[in-house]
Write a protein that holds these residues in place. Structure first.
Motif, mmCIF file in Angstrom:
data_model
loop_
_atom_site.group_PDB
_atom_site.id
_atom_site.type_symbol
_atom_site.label_atom_id
_atom_site.label_comp_id
_atom_site.label_asym_id
_atom_site.label_seq_id
_atom_site.Cartn_x
_atom_site.Cartn_y
_atom_site.Cartn_z
ATOM 1 N N MET A 1 1.260 -1.563 -0.142
ATOM 2 C CA MET A 1 0.163 -0.114 -0.155
ATOM 3 C C MET A 1 0.953 1.226 0.334
ATOM 4 S SD MET A 1 -2.856 1.125 2.762
ATOM 5 C CE MET A 1 -4.281 0.298 1.961
ATOM 6 N N THR A 2 0.846 2.142 -0.744
ATOM 7 C CA THR A 2 1.197 3.753 -0.337
ATOM 8 C C THR A 2 0.899 4.451 0.429
ATOM 9 O OG1 THR A 2 -0.241 5.235 -2.218
ATOM 10 C CG2 THR A 2 1.392 3.579 -3.476
ATOM 11 N N PHE B 1 5.055 5.905 8.337
ATOM 12 C CA PHE B 1 6.277 5.370 7.973
ATOM 13 C C PHE B 1 6.945 3.947 8.801
ATOM 14 C CE2 PHE B 1 5.634 10.216 7.625
ATOM 15 C CZ PHE B 1 5.541 9.692 6.407
ATOM 16 N N ASP B 2 5.939 3.083 8.828
ATOM 17 C CA ASP B 2 6.025 1.778 9.239
ATOM 18 C C ASP B 2 7.055 1.499 8.001
ATOM 19 O OD1 ASP B 2 5.760 2.280 11.911
ATOM 20 O OD2 ASP B 2 3.923 1.176 12.488
ATOM 21 N N ARG B 3 7.003 -0.266 7.892
ATOM 22 C CA ARG B 3 7.768 -0.990 6.864
ATOM 23 C C ARG B 3 6.745 -1.963 6.487
ATOM 24 N NH1 ARG B 3 10.239 -6.083 8.398
ATOM 25 N NH2 ARG B 3 9.354 -6.077 10.515
ATOM 26 N N LEU C 1 -8.264 -5.005 6.334
ATOM 27 C CA LEU C 1 -6.795 -5.181 5.807
ATOM 28 C C LEU C 1 -6.164 -6.319 5.399
ATOM 29 C CD1 LEU C 1 -5.723 -1.794 7.389
ATOM 30 C CD2 LEU C 1 -6.131 -1.725 5.269
ATOM 31 N N GLN C 2 -5.461 -6.227 4.561
ATOM 32 C CA GLN C 2 -5.043 -8.246 4.907
ATOM 33 C C GLN C 2 -3.309 -8.231 4.759
ATOM 34 O OE1 GLN C 2 -5.582 -10.536 0.950
ATOM 35 N NE2 GLN C 2 -5.207 -11.882 2.276
ATOM 36 N N HIS C 3 -3.379 -8.610 5.732
ATOM 37 C CA HIS C 3 -1.324 -8.413 6.139
ATOM 38 C C HIS C 3 -0.626 -9.824 5.400
ATOM 39 C CE1 HIS C 3 2.351 -8.928 8.598
ATOM 40 N NE2 HIS C 3 2.433 -7.782 7.858
#
Length: 69
Positions: free
Chosen positions: A1-2, A58-60, A15-17
């Motif tokens: 995701m941007t 800003f988390d990876r 959301l999918q991780h």
């Protein structure tokens, strides 16, 4: 995701991780862009999911998540 997609998320979005599966956004934390004319533009800088996870812009892991429709 941007970063721009992340900043447009809202409570209730799914959301999918790859590691945690599908989660639902419970709460979003909003900031203001003071470089825009008044009224200042709002954006999401962090969110909390229903399972208690917290994610900042800003988390990876932001690059790994995808919005589920």
């Amino acid at each position: 995701m941007t970063l721009e997609e992340f900043r447009k998320l809202k409570a209730g979005d799914k959301l999918q991780h790859p590691m945690t599966g599908v989660v639902v956004v419970k709460h979003t934390y909003v900031g203001y862009d003071y470089d825009t004319p008044f009224p200042y533009e709002q954006y999401v800088y962090a969110l909390e999911t229903e399972d208690g996870r917290y994610l900042k812009e800003f988390d990876r892991d932001v690059k790994l998540i995808r919005k589920v429709k």
